[in-house]
Enzyme design. Structure first.
Site, PDB file in Angstrom:
ATOM      1  N   ASP A 184      26.639 101.866 -17.592  1.00  0.00           N
ATOM      2  CA  ASP A 184      27.746 102.281 -18.448  1.00  0.00           C
ATOM      3  C   ASP A 184      28.955 101.448 -18.037  1.00  0.00           C
ATOM      4  O   ASP A 184      29.613 101.728 -17.034  1.00  0.00           O
ATOM      5  CB  ASP A 184      28.006 103.777 -18.256  1.00  0.00           C
ATOM      6  CG  ASP A 184      29.189 104.274 -19.074  1.00  0.00           C
ATOM      7  OD1 ASP A 184      29.990 103.440 -19.523  1.00  0.00           O
ATOM      8  OD2 ASP A 184      29.317 105.498 -19.248  1.00  0.00           O
TER       9      ASP A 184
ATOM     10  N   LYS B 202      36.059 101.059 -24.985  1.00  0.00           N
ATOM     11  CA  LYS B 202      37.419 100.854 -24.475  1.00  0.00           C
ATOM     12  C   LYS B 202      38.028  99.488 -24.822  1.00  0.00           C
ATOM     13  O   LYS B 202      38.556  99.319 -25.896  1.00  0.00           O
ATOM     14  CB  LYS B 202      37.435 101.113 -22.973  1.00  0.00           C
ATOM     15  CG  LYS B 202      37.303 102.628 -22.641  1.00  0.00           C
ATOM     16  CD  LYS B 202      37.696 102.913 -21.234  1.00  0.00           C
ATOM     17  CE  LYS B 202      37.487 104.363 -20.822  1.00  0.00           C
ATOM     18  NZ  LYS B 202      38.572 105.242 -21.227  1.00  0.00           N
TER      19      LYS B 202
ATOM     20  N   PHE C  62      30.866 109.986 -15.271  1.00  0.00           N
ATOM     21  CA  PHE C  62      31.403 110.369 -16.578  1.00  0.00           C
ATOM     22  C   PHE C  62      30.856 109.416 -17.634  1.00  0.00           C
ATOM     23  O   PHE C  62      31.016 108.205 -17.538  1.00  0.00           O
ATOM     24  CB  PHE C  62      32.935 110.327 -16.593  1.00  0.00           C
ATOM     25  CG  PHE C  62      33.497 110.883 -17.871  1.00  0.00           C
ATOM     26  CD1 PHE C  62      33.681 112.248 -18.029  1.00  0.00           C
ATOM     27  CD2 PHE C  62      33.806 110.042 -18.939  1.00  0.00           C
ATOM     28  CE1 PHE C  62      34.158 112.766 -19.229  1.00  0.00           C
ATOM     29  CE2 PHE C  62      34.287 110.567 -20.145  1.00  0.00           C
ATOM     30  CZ  PHE C  62      34.465 111.924 -20.279  1.00  0.00           C
TER      31      PHE C  62
END
Ligand SMILES: Cc1ncc(COP(=O)(O)O)c(C=O)c1O
Length: 391
Positions: A217, A246, A132
């Site tokens: 990532d 985040k 993702f």
């Protein structure tokens, strides 16, 4: 406003894209959230791996409040002091990576994909199945889960997907037109999939051999989550480019794409930009967050308490046969069940514990990194209660 009213208003006024739990929070302190009725919840999801220092961390609140009174936005037409300060801290931690700031994880990955193509002059990006990387068209093209992609085709061309944790598959997929490989060190949204300990190092070696860039990532694994500042440090496999978002601002929206100096220098003026990227407030939040993370070595607590949490969850696995596997690193933990986990998440919510479930059967725990054994014991007791009542 009651929860029933909120549900009605959401239906009327908002895009119907979120499946929400029936609760709204109005305050947060440390590892606790408080709802509209003043009820306390132990937050073991932390805004999905975002509020790593706990809710409303004093240093972040103070720094952002002070900045808010002074200046909010000028755009990148002008020098932004907090942006340079955060980049300098990241440069020190990474021993030489330069930064580009944006506003989210998806945007950070967009920037990484563009930079890889710009630096190599090649088109192909190899990503992994079940990954993702975000919802914008570029990051969605890198994402390896069909359910998110299918309705939005055609996506960006040039992406190939290979099995995660399979070195041979990756080696076979690399071609003369491959610019980069993009991976999450641990697949998060895919269900907390932890690769073999030597996988990332082997990927690094192949990328070196074949002259291909490695993009990691670290949107979810970064900022101490796995027990190291960045997960690439845990696996001892340095990328050429990596992305953060985040927890970088401990809840304040900010994303970053970092690259080795030589790679980042391939971007020329005007190649990439963002109006809000690296703004005063976001960078002030990131500077305060990084300074607490480093000074208090919060990632070490994540490692220590994470080990304890995993061992307690493994004890539960011995007691309940519907628990198939407990896995994770630091405080990024997944528990795979043979039954539907969504009801367990709802029961936990009723009992004041916030957890999450991905792919229907994987319970996911992403608490703030400041938790201690007592918090873990409380969460474990709540889970036990649920398992006893239900199964
Ligand atoms: C590994 C990873 N990359 C990218 C993203 C996308 O980040 P954002 O939602 O900030 O765009 C996420 C979000 O869950 C993620 O877990």
């Amino acid at each position: 406003m009651s929860i029933e009213e909120l549900i009605k208003k959401e239906e009327k006024y908002l895009a119907n894209v979120y499946s929400r739990y029936e609760v709204a929070f109005t305050m947060g302190r440390g590892v606790y959230l408080y709802d509209t009725e003043g009820r306390e919840y132990l937050d073991f999801i932390a805004g999905i791996a975002t509020v790593n220092l706990g809710h409303c961390h004093e240093s972040v609140v103070e720094a952002v409040s002070e900045q808010l009174k002074k200046l909010m936005h000028t755009s990148n037409l002008y020098y932004i002091i907090p942006q340079i300060e955060v980049a300098e801290i990241l440069y020190e931690i990474t021993k030489g990576f330069k930064s580009f700031f944006c506003n989210s994880g998806a945007e950070a990955n967009e920037a990484a994909i563009k930079l890889a193509r710009r630096y190599t002059g090649k088109k192909e990006i190899i990503a992994t199945v079940n990954s993702f990387h975000g919802r914008t068209l570029g990051s969605l093209s890198a994402t390896g889960q069909e359910k998110y992609k299918k309705p939005f085709e055609p996506l960006v061309p040039g992406f190939k997907h290979v099995e995660f944790n399979n070195i041979e598959a990756l080696e076979r997929a690399i071609s003369r037109d491959t610019a980069a490989v993009i991976l999450e060190p641990i697949q998060g949204e895919g269900g907390v999939i932890v690769p073999d300990d030597d996988y990332l190092r082997a990927v690094r070696e192949i990328c070196d051999e074949k002259n291909v860039l490695l993009i990691l990532d670290e949107v979810q694994t970064g900022m101490g989550r796995t027990g190291e500042i960045f997960a690439y440090m845990l696996y001892k496999a340095e990328p050429d480019i990596f992305t953060l978002a985040k927890a970088l601002g401990n809840g304040f929206p900010i994303g970053a794409m970092l690259a080795r100096e030589e790679v980042m220098n391939a971007f020329k003026k005007g190649d990439h930009a963002s109006t809000f990227g690296g703004n005063f407030l976001a960078c002030t939040a990131a500077k305060a967050t990084l300074s607490v993370l480093l000074k208090e070595k919060i990632y070490k607590n994540a490692e220590k308490v994470g080990k304890y949490f995993i061992s307690e969850l493994k004890k539960l696995k011995n007691e309940y046969d519907f628990i198939k596997e407990v896995r994770g690193k630091g405080l990024m933990i997944g528990v795979e069940l043979s039954i539907d986990g969504r009801e367990i998440v709802n029961k936990a919510l009723e009992k004041g514990l916030l957890i999450n479930c991905v792919h229907d059967k994987i319970l996911r725990f992403l608490p703030p990194l400041i938790i201690n054994k007592k918090h873990v014991d409380r969460a474990i007791n709540i889970l036990k209660e649920i398992f006893e009542e239900k199964f």
